[in-house]
Design a protein around this motif. Sequence first.
Motif, short mmCIF file in Angstrom:
data_model
loop_
_atom_site.label_atom_id
_atom_site.label_comp_id
_atom_site.label_asym_id
_atom_site.label_seq_id
_atom_site.Cartn_x
_atom_site.Cartn_y
_atom_site.Cartn_z
N VAL A 1 24.20 -19.45 2.45
CA VAL A 1 25.21 -20.47 1.84
C VAL A 1 24.79 -22.25 2.54
N ALA A 2 24.76 -22.26 3.47
CA ALA A 2 24.15 -23.38 4.11
C ALA A 2 22.76 -24.27 3.50
N ALA A 3 21.74 -22.86 3.95
CA ALA A 3 20.44 -22.66 4.16
C ALA A 3 20.13 -22.34 3.17
N ARG A 4 20.89 -22.14 2.10
CA ARG A 4 20.38 -21.77 0.68
C ARG A 4 19.28 -20.66 0.63
N LEU A 5 19.64 -19.68 1.09
CA LEU A 5 19.07 -18.45 0.67
C LEU A 5 19.13 -17.59 -0.14
N THR A 6 18.12 -16.39 -0.43
CA THR A 6 18.41 -16.01 -1.35
C THR A 6 18.77 -14.67 -1.26
N VAL A 7 19.29 -14.44 -2.53
CA VAL A 7 19.97 -12.54 -1.97
C VAL A 7 19.44 -11.88 -1.68
#
Length: 459
Positions: free
Chosen positions: A425-431
Amino acid sequence: MARVVIIGGGPGGYEAASAAAQLGGEVTVVDSDGIGGSGVRTDAVPSKTLIATAEVMTEVEEAGELGVRLDDGDDNPANSVRVDLSVVNKRVKALAAAQSEGIERRLDRDKVRIIRGRGRLDGPETVVVGDERLDADVILIATGARPRILKGSEPDGERILTWEQVYELEELPERLIVVGSGVTGAEFASAYDALGSDVVLVSSRDRVLPGEDADAAAVLEDVFKRRGLTVLSKSRAESVKRHGDGVVVTLTDGRTVEGSHALLAVGSLPNTDDMNLVESGVSLTDGGFVQVDRVSRTTARGVYAAGDCTGVLMLASVASMQGRIAMAHALGDAVTPLDQSTVSANVFTAPEIATVGLTQAVVDAGGSTALVVKVPLADNARAKMQGVRDGFVKLFCLPNTGIVVGGVVVAPRASELIHPISLAVAARLTVDQVAQSFTVYPSISGSVAEAARRLHLRN
């Protein structure tokens, strides 16, 4: 050298003190309750130490399925194990004291001055402690909060208790009535049930943990009922009275519930009284909490606030972050404003409930078009090996980009499992990025990757 005066020695205060000292400030902490505040001395550290013992009892109770037997041949090992609450509470208080002393030593190494006493403002540039006046360039208010008390139900420290007083008990309550089904009430109800008390949980709402994920709360309530814990939903307590060697809780509909002890867990009140805050330009909410922005500023120039006295996500981790952010902003260091969407939180029940970011309630209300998937732990190989049936991993992602925006974990030690989701969430990673990271097989964390794989978006 900037003069920094911090009122309150809890997580928001002592973390701010260390940060300010590191940034070259001349730091003074004014504290009346002992360094560490309620987070260390009467709340987070003590309660989670008590819960650690409860976790062991839960594991023992469920060990029979794994083939564990004691010498008496009983199929249920829990029948041969008991808790000595006096020893448990002695350990709780010793650990809390040791943690407090460790923090104080750290502040001493940082050359932070500590003054014992209650501080109040005399304008936005002066703190008064007894007869001493402390001039300040920066002031931080970190005075925490205290248990709210039902009118006419004053605790006596023996039978009617707040969560600060339970550690004085020498014997396990025979029948404990917990008033309030929020996080604190649910945690203590779960813990004392595991320790061996007969527990009744009085909930004014239609379910336990009304502020948490509804699916997670449903799992916990099912576990409570299976373990024999009584949940009185839609039942608001009107009063709690001492009655001989026990207590009587009277509900607003006239019903009464009798027990040996009662624990009040009906919220918190900020410790902002008699501090001359409003007169010094610091605005308070109607509930008495200090109003702050995302960098912890109050409405008075040079005055900041952190922790439970602000009412912003009343967690020790948030208090600490608020304190560090305040000092960075006040003393000219690089600062990142508090982002509540990245805060992870945990309810230390059995099973635990950990959350971060977007919630199911927002999605259900139409506030987000996020995609959601829930993977039951009953499908996880490691969970099966450990006899774990209750719980799940839930992930939320944005529909077009697949960016992870939230998650829920219900599992034993979910507090440890939420971290990879918090990072995402913090690093805006994708699924897809989460799914492509290797997990150990078998592992409970494998369900995080499985949830991410189920949210894969085809090009």
